[in-house]
Design a protein around this motif. Structure first.
Motif, PDB file in Angstrom:
ATOM      1  N   ALA A  85      -1.544   4.381  14.031  1.00 55.12           N
ATOM      2  CA  ALA A  85      -1.335   3.174  14.836  1.00 55.12           C
ATOM      3  C   ALA A  85      -1.177   3.492  16.320  1.00 55.12           C
ATOM      4  CB  ALA A  85      -0.106   2.426  14.326  1.00 55.12           C
ATOM      5  N   ALA A  86      -0.754   4.702  16.644  1.00 56.16           N
ATOM      6  CA  ALA A  86      -0.553   5.080  18.043  1.00 56.16           C
ATOM      7  C   ALA A  86      -1.867   5.139  18.821  1.00 56.16           C
ATOM      8  CB  ALA A  86       0.153   6.434  18.120  1.00 56.16           C
ATOM      9  N   LEU A  87      -2.981   5.188  18.107  1.00 59.40           N
ATOM     10  CA  LEU A  87      -4.295   5.241  18.762  1.00 59.40           C
ATOM     11  C   LEU A  87      -4.822   3.828  18.967  1.00 59.40           C
ATOM     12  CD1 LEU A  87      -5.763   8.181  16.663  1.00 59.40           C
ATOM     13  CD2 LEU A  87      -4.792   8.293  18.977  1.00 59.40           C
ATOM     14  N   PRO A  88      -5.214   3.462  20.193  1.00 57.64           N
ATOM     15  CA  PRO A  88      -5.587   2.065  20.485  1.00 57.64           C
ATOM     16  C   PRO A  88      -6.860   1.587  19.814  1.00 57.64           C
ATOM     17  CG  PRO A  88      -6.017   3.486  22.379  1.00 57.64           C
ATOM     18  CD  PRO A  88      -5.262   4.323  21.396  1.00 57.64           C
ATOM     19  N   ASN A  89      -7.687   2.498  19.310  1.00 56.06           N
ATOM     20  CA  ASN A  89      -8.936   2.078  18.674  1.00 56.06           C
ATOM     21  C   ASN A  89      -8.796   1.851  17.176  1.00 56.06           C
ATOM     22  OD1 ASN A  89      -8.581   4.944  18.502  1.00 56.06           O
ATOM     23  ND2 ASN A  89     -10.711   5.201  17.883  1.00 56.06           N
ATOM     24  N   THR A  90      -7.559   1.796  16.663  1.00 54.12           N
ATOM     25  CA  THR A  90      -7.342   1.562  15.232  1.00 54.12           C
ATOM     26  C   THR A  90      -6.866   0.142  14.966  1.00 54.12           C
ATOM     27  OG1 THR A  90      -5.056   2.410  15.335  1.00 54.12           O
ATOM     28  CG2 THR A  90      -6.812   3.986  14.798  1.00 54.12           C
ATOM     29  N   ARG A  91      -7.190  -0.345  13.778  1.00 51.62           N
ATOM     30  CA  ARG A  91      -6.754  -1.655  13.281  1.00 51.62           C
ATOM     31  C   ARG A  91      -6.313  -1.458  11.829  1.00 51.62           C
ATOM     32  NH1 ARG A  91      -7.905  -1.717  17.837  1.00 51.62           N
ATOM     33  NH2 ARG A  91      -9.219  -3.162  19.033  1.00 51.62           N
ATOM     34  N   ILE A  92      -5.618  -2.443  11.271  1.00 54.10           N
ATOM     35  CA  ILE A  92      -5.206  -2.328   9.870  1.00 54.10           C
ATOM     36  C   ILE A  92      -5.418  -3.632   9.128  1.00 54.10           C
ATOM     37  CG2 ILE A  92      -2.772  -2.978  10.176  1.00 54.10           C
ATOM     38  CD1 ILE A  92      -2.279  -0.500   8.154  1.00 54.10           C
ATOM     39  N   LYS A  93      -5.887  -3.512   7.887  1.00 53.02           N
ATOM     40  CA  LYS A  93      -5.986  -4.643   6.974  1.00 53.02           C
ATOM     41  C   LYS A  93      -4.769  -4.638   6.062  1.00 53.02           C
ATOM     42  CE  LYS A  93     -11.000  -5.153   6.940  1.00 53.02           C
ATOM     43  NZ  LYS A  93     -12.255  -5.011   6.171  1.00 53.02           N
ATOM     44  N   ILE A  94      -4.101  -5.774   5.999  1.00 49.86           N
ATOM     45  CA  ILE A  94      -2.906  -5.899   5.176  1.00 49.86           C
ATOM     46  C   ILE A  94      -3.285  -6.574   3.867  1.00 49.86           C
ATOM     47  CG2 ILE A  94      -0.614  -6.912   4.999  1.00 49.86           C
ATOM     48  CD1 ILE A  94      -0.372  -6.697   8.020  1.00 49.86           C
ATOM     49  N   GLY A  95      -3.193  -5.842   2.789  1.00 49.39           N
ATOM     50  CA  GLY A  95      -3.567  -6.351   1.475  1.00 49.39           C
ATOM     51  C   GLY A  95      -3.820  -5.184   0.541  1.00 49.39           C
ATOM     52  N   GLY A  96      -4.451  -5.473  -0.583  1.00 50.97           N
ATOM     53  CA  GLY A  96      -4.756  -4.441  -1.548  1.00 50.97           C
ATOM     54  C   GLY A  96      -3.631  -4.157  -2.529  1.00 50.97           C
ATOM     55  N   PHE A  97      -2.593  -5.013  -2.529  1.00 48.05           N
ATOM     56  CA  PHE A  97      -1.440  -4.756  -3.388  1.00 48.05           C
ATOM     57  C   PHE A  97      -1.768  -4.894  -4.880  1.00 48.05           C
ATOM     58  CE2 PHE A  97       0.460  -5.824   0.698  1.00 48.05           C
ATOM     59  CZ  PHE A  97       1.438  -4.852   0.818  1.00 48.05           C
ATOM     60  N   GLY A  98      -2.908  -5.487  -5.204  1.00 45.78           N
ATOM     61  CA  GLY A  98      -3.324  -5.563  -6.596  1.00 45.78           C
ATOM     62  C   GLY A  98      -4.008  -4.315  -7.104  1.00 45.78           C
ATOM     63  N   LEU A  99      -4.286  -3.370  -6.217  1.00 47.62           N
ATOM     64  CA  LEU A  99      -4.895  -2.113  -6.623  1.00 47.62           C
ATOM     65  C   LEU A  99      -3.960  -1.332  -7.540  1.00 47.62           C
ATOM     66  CD1 LEU A  99      -6.314  -1.150  -3.143  1.00 47.62           C
ATOM     67  CD2 LEU A  99      -7.699  -1.107  -5.224  1.00 47.62           C
ATOM     68  N   GLY A 100      -4.530  -0.720  -8.572  1.00 47.24           N
ATOM     69  CA  GLY A 100      -3.724   0.034  -9.509  1.00 47.24           C
ATOM     70  C   GLY A 100      -2.949   1.165  -8.867  1.00 47.24           C
ATOM     71  N   VAL A 101      -3.513   1.794  -7.826  1.00 44.40           N
ATOM     72  CA  VAL A 101      -2.850   2.948  -7.210  1.00 44.40           C
ATOM     73  C   VAL A 101      -1.593   2.563  -6.445  1.00 44.40           C
ATOM     74  CG1 VAL A 101      -4.908   4.397  -7.097  1.00 44.40           C
ATOM     75  CG2 VAL A 101      -4.387   2.830  -5.200  1.00 44.40           C
ATOM     76  N   PHE A 102      -1.438   1.277  -6.118  1.00 39.80           N
ATOM     77  CA  PHE A 102      -0.210   0.846  -5.445  1.00 39.80           C
ATOM     78  C   PHE A 102       0.979   0.847  -6.413  1.00 39.80           C
ATOM     79  CE2 PHE A 102      -1.304  -1.573  -1.318  1.00 39.80           C
ATOM     80  CZ  PHE A 102      -2.331  -0.700  -1.020  1.00 39.80           C
ATOM     81  N   GLY A 103       0.679   0.732  -7.695  1.00 36.00           N
ATOM     82  CA  GLY A 103       1.726   0.858  -8.705  1.00 36.00           C
ATOM     83  C   GLY A 103       2.338  -0.428  -9.211  1.00 36.00           C
ATOM     84  N   TRP A 104       1.987  -1.566  -8.654  1.00 36.70           N
ATOM     85  CA  TRP A 104       2.502  -2.833  -9.171  1.00 36.70           C
ATOM     86  C   TRP A 104       1.803  -3.168 -10.481  1.00 36.70           C
ATOM     87  CZ3 TRP A 104       6.711  -4.127  -6.637  1.00 36.70           C
ATOM     88  CH2 TRP A 104       6.844  -3.742  -5.302  1.00 36.70           C
ATOM     89  N   ARG A 105       2.553  -3.740 -11.431  1.00 39.08           N
ATOM     90  CA  ARG A 105       2.007  -3.997 -12.771  1.00 39.08           C
ATOM     91  C   ARG A 105       2.193  -5.464 -13.156  1.00 39.08           C
ATOM     92  NH1 ARG A 105      -1.378  -0.364 -14.851  1.00 39.08           N
ATOM     93  NH2 ARG A 105      -0.953  -1.500 -16.793  1.00 39.08           N
ATOM     94  N   TYR A 106       1.845  -6.372 -12.251  1.00 45.04           N
ATOM     95  CA  TYR A 106       1.965  -7.800 -12.555  1.00 45.04           C
ATOM     96  C   TYR A 106       1.104  -8.189 -13.746  1.00 45.04           C
ATOM     97  CZ  TYR A 106       3.673  -7.659  -7.730  1.00 45.04           C
ATOM     98  OH  TYR A 106       4.349  -7.342  -6.582  1.00 45.04           O
ATOM     99  N   ALA A 107      -0.003  -7.509 -13.932  1.00 45.72           N
ATOM    100  CA  ALA A 107      -0.933  -7.842 -15.016  1.00 45.72           C
ATOM    101  C   ALA A 107      -0.324  -7.628 -16.392  1.00 45.72           C
ATOM    102  CB  ALA A 107      -2.217  -7.014 -14.882  1.00 45.72           C
ATOM    103  N   ASP A 108       0.771  -6.876 -16.478  1.00 49.01           N
ATOM    104  CA  ASP A 108       1.419  -6.639 -17.768  1.00 49.01           C
ATOM    105  C   ASP A 108       2.358  -7.772 -18.182  1.00 49.01           C
ATOM    106  OD1 ASP A 108       0.138  -4.220 -17.816  1.00 49.01           O
ATOM    107  OD2 ASP A 108       1.889  -3.045 -17.191  1.00 49.01           O
ATOM    108  N   ASP A 109       2.658  -8.679 -17.261  1.00 48.35           N
ATOM    109  CA  ASP A 109       3.627  -9.742 -17.542  1.00 48.35           C
ATOM    110  C   ASP A 109       2.975 -10.903 -18.285  1.00 48.35           C
ATOM    111  OD1 ASP A 109       5.500  -8.240 -16.227  1.00 48.35           O
ATOM    112  OD2 ASP A 109       5.254  -9.290 -14.312  1.00 48.35           O
TER     113      ASP A 109
END
Length: 346
Positions: free
Chosen positions: A231-255
């Protein structure tokens, strides 16, 4: 075909909870979705529009590469041009959905990628805005978000850097999907090519599987500290999301029932707030990552969660997150988001 590592989309399960739309007048640019027709499921124009027309004021979208419709003949380097051709064919007549495309060009070609970028630009008829490669890699096999992971260390090679410089010279952006353990590579890439806009996908890949515990303060701190250097570099941006990805570790699909947006907002707040603290709203943008995240949350609920998370911010900051930052990053006409012409017909 190798099995997908994503949660299976179950429309009947998602339909068990239906929320009212929060802040229905907030214009949205969904700056990250995919389209495909695979054995695991179909998500083409009809499915996309059904989600985007479900109540939120989505004005435009951005398609991001996912190996859809590659050419099966001809030079290997040019086969990803078929993805652009396929997506434009599937979405013909659906103005602004997508308003732009992030395509695939193998940056390991180095400077030899320039003819590929020319071909993508020509095929895209002005809609190709950026490039993305498959770069997310981890040594532990439990950390997988792609059925065919890339080799280790692609972003560190001289060839990739030369290819990134060619992307910048073509006036295109570069999306990067990398795990938190690779953020030093992302920082080095953005630093080496300061003229290139580097968009970090999915919050910079905070991990919650394999050797990573998302509730471990040391794991969170490692992600935050690495992301801060990016983030300290001015030419970077970030997308906020992807929390449904399996690698994030949330398991809402099991409920038994799909999650409510207030649950999601509470769960995701530490990561979202960190991204906003580091990048600020003018360099951050909300994304759906559909249909990948659809295995765990409906489109309506997802954007309700983002609206809850953005509620403490000013109207100008909310507009930055929901559409303006992404529109400026990808060169999308901002007028779409400021008048009624941009609305999906009800």
């Amino acid at each position: 075909m190798t099995a997908s590592p994503h949660h299976k989309v179950r429309e009947d399960w998602l339909a068990l909870v239906r929320e009212d739309v929060l802040a229905p007048g907030q214009p949205i640019f969904d700056c990250h979705h995919h389209l495909w027709d695979r054995p695991e499921g179909r998500y083409r124009a009809e499915e996309l529009m059904a989600d985007m027309g479900a109540g939120h004021d989505v004005r435009a979208s951005l398609f991001v590469q996912c190996r859809t419709g590659y050419r099966t003949t001809g030079p290997e380097a040019l086969r990803p041009v078929g993805e652009v051709e396929t997506v434009l064919d599937w979405t013909r007549g659906r103005d602004r959905f997508p308003a732009g495309l992030v395509a695939m060009a193998d940056l390991q070609l180095g400077d030899r990628v320039r003819p590929v970028l020319d071909a993508l630009t020509e095929a895209g008829q002005g809609q190709v805005k950026g490039i993305r490669n498959t770069t997310a890699w981890h040594a532990d096999p439990a950390v997988r978000s792609n059925p065919t992971p890339p080799p280790q260390g692609l972003m560190r090679t001289d060839a990739f850097l030369d290819g990134a410089r060619a992307v910048a010279a073509h006036g295109l952006t570069l999306d990067v999907w990398a795990y938190q353990t690779q953020l030093d590579e992302v920082r080095a890439l953005a630093e080496a090519v300061p003229e290139l806009a580097v968009i970090v996908d999915h919050c910079g890949g905070p991990l919650g599987v394999g050797p990573h515990d998302r509730f471990d303060p040391d794991n969170f701190r490692a992600w935050r500290e690495s992301l801060a250097q990016v983030a300290a570099l001015p030419n970077t941006r970030i997308k906020i999301g992807g929390f449904g990805l399996g690698v994030f570790g949330w398991r809402y699909a099991d409920d038994a029932l799909p999650p409510h947006s207030d649950t999601l907002a509470n769960d995701w707040a530490p990561w979202v707030e960190t991204c906003l603290d580091l990048f600020g709203p003018d360099r951050a943008m909300f994304e759906s990552n559909f249909p990948v995240d659809k295995g765990q949350v409906s489109y309506r609920t997802l954007w309700n969660a983002f609206k809850r998370l953005a509620a403490p911010l000013s109207r100008d900051e909310q507009d930055a997150l929901f559409w303006r930052s992404a529109a400026r990053t990808y060169g999308i006409d901002e007028q779409i988001f400021s008048d009624d012409i941009g609305r999906i017909p009800s």
